[in-house]
Write a protein that holds these residues in place. Structure first.
Motif, short mmCIF file in Angstrom:
data_model
loop_
_atom_site.label_atom_id
_atom_site.label_comp_id
_atom_site.label_asym_id
_atom_site.label_seq_id
_atom_site.Cartn_x
_atom_site.Cartn_y
_atom_site.Cartn_z
N GLY A 146 71.14 -7.85 67.74
CA GLY A 146 71.74 -8.37 68.94
C GLY A 146 70.90 -7.01 69.95
O GLY A 146 70.24 -6.00 69.57
N GLN A 147 71.19 -7.61 71.16
CA GLN A 147 70.05 -7.35 71.90
C GLN A 147 70.62 -5.57 71.91
O GLN A 147 69.64 -5.06 72.40
CB GLN A 147 70.19 -8.02 73.68
CG GLN A 147 69.82 -6.79 74.74
CD GLN A 147 69.68 -7.14 76.42
OE1 GLN A 147 70.83 -8.70 76.42
NE2 GLN A 147 69.38 -6.99 77.15
N GLY A 202 60.87 -6.03 69.55
CA GLY A 202 61.99 -6.13 70.02
C GLY A 202 62.67 -7.00 70.58
O GLY A 202 63.83 -6.78 69.61
N ARG A 203 61.56 -8.27 70.05
CA ARG A 203 62.66 -9.68 70.20
C ARG A 203 62.51 -9.85 68.91
O ARG A 203 64.19 -10.59 68.95
CB ARG A 203 61.60 -10.56 70.64
CG ARG A 203 62.24 -11.95 70.94
CD ARG A 203 61.28 -13.12 71.54
NE ARG A 203 61.42 -14.39 71.59
CZ ARG A 203 61.34 -14.89 71.19
NH1 ARG A 203 60.54 -15.07 69.76
NH2 ARG A 203 62.26 -16.43 71.42
N ALA A 218 75.36 -10.54 65.05
CA ALA A 218 74.62 -10.85 66.37
C ALA A 218 74.41 -12.62 65.37
O ALA A 218 73.55 -13.72 65.86
CB ALA A 218 73.25 -10.38 66.09
N MET A 219 73.75 -13.02 64.06
CA MET A 219 73.70 -13.73 63.81
C MET A 219 75.11 -14.91 63.14
O MET A 219 74.30 -16.58 63.53
CB MET A 219 73.60 -13.71 62.09
CG MET A 219 72.64 -13.08 61.14
SD MET A 219 70.79 -13.91 61.60
CE MET A 219 69.20 -12.48 61.29
N ALA A 242 66.10 -7.42 67.94
CA ALA A 242 67.21 -8.40 69.17
C ALA A 242 67.68 -9.82 68.46
O ALA A 242 69.28 -9.93 68.10
CB ALA A 242 66.67 -8.78 70.34
N ARG A 243 66.99 -10.44 67.47
CA ARG A 243 67.45 -11.58 67.37
C ARG A 243 67.83 -11.25 65.77
O ARG A 243 69.05 -11.91 65.31
CB ARG A 243 66.57 -12.59 66.46
CG ARG A 243 65.57 -13.66 68.23
CD ARG A 243 64.47 -13.72 67.51
NE ARG A 243 65.19 -15.70 66.84
CZ ARG A 243 64.41 -16.21 66.73
NH1 ARG A 243 62.82 -16.69 67.07
NH2 ARG A 243 63.96 -17.60 66.34
N ALA A 248 76.07 -15.61 66.06
CA ALA A 248 76.62 -16.32 67.30
C ALA A 248 75.37 -17.27 67.47
O ALA A 248 74.05 -16.84 67.08
CB ALA A 248 76.21 -15.09 68.79
N GLU A 282 67.42 -2.71 71.40
CA GLU A 282 66.86 -1.52 72.57
C GLU A 282 67.14 -0.26 71.53
O GLU A 282 66.28 0.42 72.11
CB GLU A 282 68.33 -2.03 73.39
CG GLU A 282 67.78 -2.88 73.90
CD GLU A 282 67.93 -3.18 75.40
OE1 GLU A 282 67.78 -4.36 76.31
OE2 GLU A 282 69.29 -2.70 76.33
#
Lengths: 351, 187
Positions: free
Chosen positions: B37-38, B29-30, B88-89, B33-34, B91, B42
């Motif tokens: 994105g969260q 999950g982590r 995500a990357m 997320a990386r 950010a 999820e």
């Protein structure tokens, strides 16, 4: 940037990102609800696919992987032959003595450095080639060779403002992807004193990859001492003496190494066991020199440094594969860069 | 239940997958997320395990660890979320900004600090610019902590290819982040 700095950047980047524990609980409940409807498979019913890509689920009928790889390898070999420089797939059986003679000669004819008149610049032009391979679900989806142009103007006074333009100037598809994305050819422009484009400006300490006058002045000129220093600084990453040659290539690639240090580096290369002449007439971006190189302990790749024996000038460096490895055929140049330097009157002039 | 006796292919699905989830879901999950994105992560973390459950008969404990297998499934799912990954990357998170402050030698030099900030910002762009295959190898190693043999299993490519790609992509990034890429400052 060295490996430690890269690791620091990578481990910090997005290290705050995470998912909510509530989402984990929901996911677990969903999973176990589905799992409760599944029955345990008796061992004799199991279907084993030795080469089925893991995680892809049950797959439709596929072309035999070995046949597919062979096909791609053949296509790559044919196309590479037309696109890349002609490179022998195997190392010549030259004695190390030949490399020593060549390096001695290069060291003896290495001229003094060009003087940059006040207000003028040393223009350094690097052409870099790199092979990019995209894999999807266990097979090659695309292979390309990307070419970059990096232009740097170094002022007469080291601590004055430097300028760097960099641009991807070409991409040659060897294996085309299903959907092509347009090539981003925007010119990146950087400016910094001391050539410290990354992070520290004039306060950077310098390294084999980002040499500063202070760093280079502190390197021993005695070849045996310089070799010891190289052994201390290069990482022990399983590449053995080849990593020492990679480090020498790293510092030479910057085009900033003064003549006396270049002489010492050539003499040091001649002390490294395994270094030999790998190609008498090596052509890098149209410039011909002699390639000296070393094979990795794995026998998979070779690192070459290409020198003009007539002038002692460093022409460039490249990494060549020696064996078929997956989809990359032997003889492929996976990375290469050539460097040209000339004194110019202004930023943006290129000699 | 130790991982060594957890065989997704032969064990009781409910028991084995409950244990696999408890062992690996937080890490996966982590990692997701990386990468994406969260919000996307999820959804994906559940998909990874459901996909694993439905394809468990193809799993071979003799060849792969469940961890490498699950990260392989996660990698395939990430490929379908390229836009989320790109966002995500790029950010720059709090940890990245803190890195700027602790950058050695940057404490007394505003210009240097700005340069460090630019580099921290550029790592995201540099990661996006990699081919998906290179990015997978690099981040399975750097973020998921997989060894090259495990990455080879996760991506189903020869270990030699993983090693050479990892070496090449790290060398490329070292060079690119040192000096050569700054397409954000396009002319």
């Amino acid at each position: 940037m060295n490996d430690n700095e890269l690791d620091l950047l990578l481990t910090s980047h997005r290290s705050d990102a995470n998912i909510d524990t509530a989402a984990l609980t929901t996911a677990r409940t969903r999973l176990l609800a589905v799992a409760s409807t599944q029955t345990q498979s008796p061992p004799e019913m199991l279907i084993r696919h030795e080469r089925t890509p893991l995680g892809s689920g049950p797959s439709p009928r596929r072309v035999s992987p070995s046949w597919r790889i062979g096909l791609v390898a053949a296509a790559v070999a044919v196309l590479l032959a037309g696109i890349m420089f002609a490179v022998p797939a195997t190392v010549r059986n030259s004695a190390d003595a030949a490399a020593v003679t060549l390096l001695d000669q290069a060291a003896s004819v290495t001229a003094s450095d060009p003087v940059i008149p006040a207000g003028q610049y040393l223009y350094m032009e690097t052409h870099a080639h790199s092979l990019s391979i995209d894999m999807g679900e266990g097979h090659v989806t695309s292979i390309s060779i990307d070419e970059s142009l990096i232009q740097t103007w170094r002022p007469a006074i080291w601590t004055d403002q430097w300028t760097r333009h960099s641009q991807v100037i070409g991409r040659t598809w060897i294996v085309e992807p299903a959907t092509r994305e347009p090539l981003n050819t925007a010119v990146g422009k950087l400016s910094a004193p001391c050539g410290g484009f990354y992070s520290a400006g004039c306060s950077q300490e310098g390294s084999w990859q980002t040499p500063t006058p202070k760093f280079m002045a502190a390197l021993p000129r005695d070849p045996e001492q310089l070799l010891e220093r190289l052994k201390n600084d290069a990482p022990n990453n399983g590449r053995g003496n080849a990593e020492l040659v990679v480090y020498v290539a790293d510092i030479l690639r910057n085009g900033l190494v003064p003549a006396d240090l270049r002489v010492s580096l050539y003499q040091t290369l001649s002390l490294i066991e395994g270094v030999q002449i790998t190609e008498e007439l090596a052509n890098l971006d149209g410039r011909v020199g002699t390639a000296i190189g070393i094979v990795d302990p794995s026998g998979r790749t070779r690192q070459d440094i290409i020198i003009d024996p007539a002038t002692g000038m460093f022409i460039g460096e490249r990494e060549v594969t020696l064996r078929n490895d997956g989809n990359i055929p032997a003889g492929t140049v996976t990375t290469a860069s050539s460097v040209r330097t000339v004194v110019v009157p202004t930023v943006a002039s290129t000699g | 239940m130790p991982e060594s006796v957890l065989d997704p292919a032969t064990g009781d699905p409910q028991q084995v997958f409950a244990a696999l989830f408890d062992l690996h879901a937080a890490d996966i999950g982590r990692y997701l997320a990386r990468r994406v994105g969260q919000r996307a992560a999820e959804d994906l973390v559940a998909e990874v395990f459901l996909e694993a459950l439905s394809s468990r008969n193809t799993f071979d404990l003799a060849r792969a660890s469940p961890r490498a297998w699950l990260f392989g499934i996660a990698t395939n799912l990430i490929r379908r979320h390229f836009r989320a990954e790109e966002r995500a990357m790029r950010a720059t998170d709090k940890a990245g900004r803190q890195l700027v402050v602790v950058e050695p030698g940057a404490d007394h030099d505003v210009a240097a600090r700005l340069d460090a900030a630019a580099t921290v910002a550029r790592i995201g762009g540099a990661l996006v610019a990699l081919t998906p295959g290179d990015r997978d190898v690099l981040l399975l190693n750097a973020w998921a902590g997989l060894a090259t043999a495990e990455i080879a299993v996760a991506l189903d490519i020869p270990e030699g290819t993983v090693r050479s790609r990892l070496h090449r992509v790290r060398r490329h990034l070292r060079t690119a982040l040192t000096s050569t890429t700054s397409t954000e400052e396009s002319a």
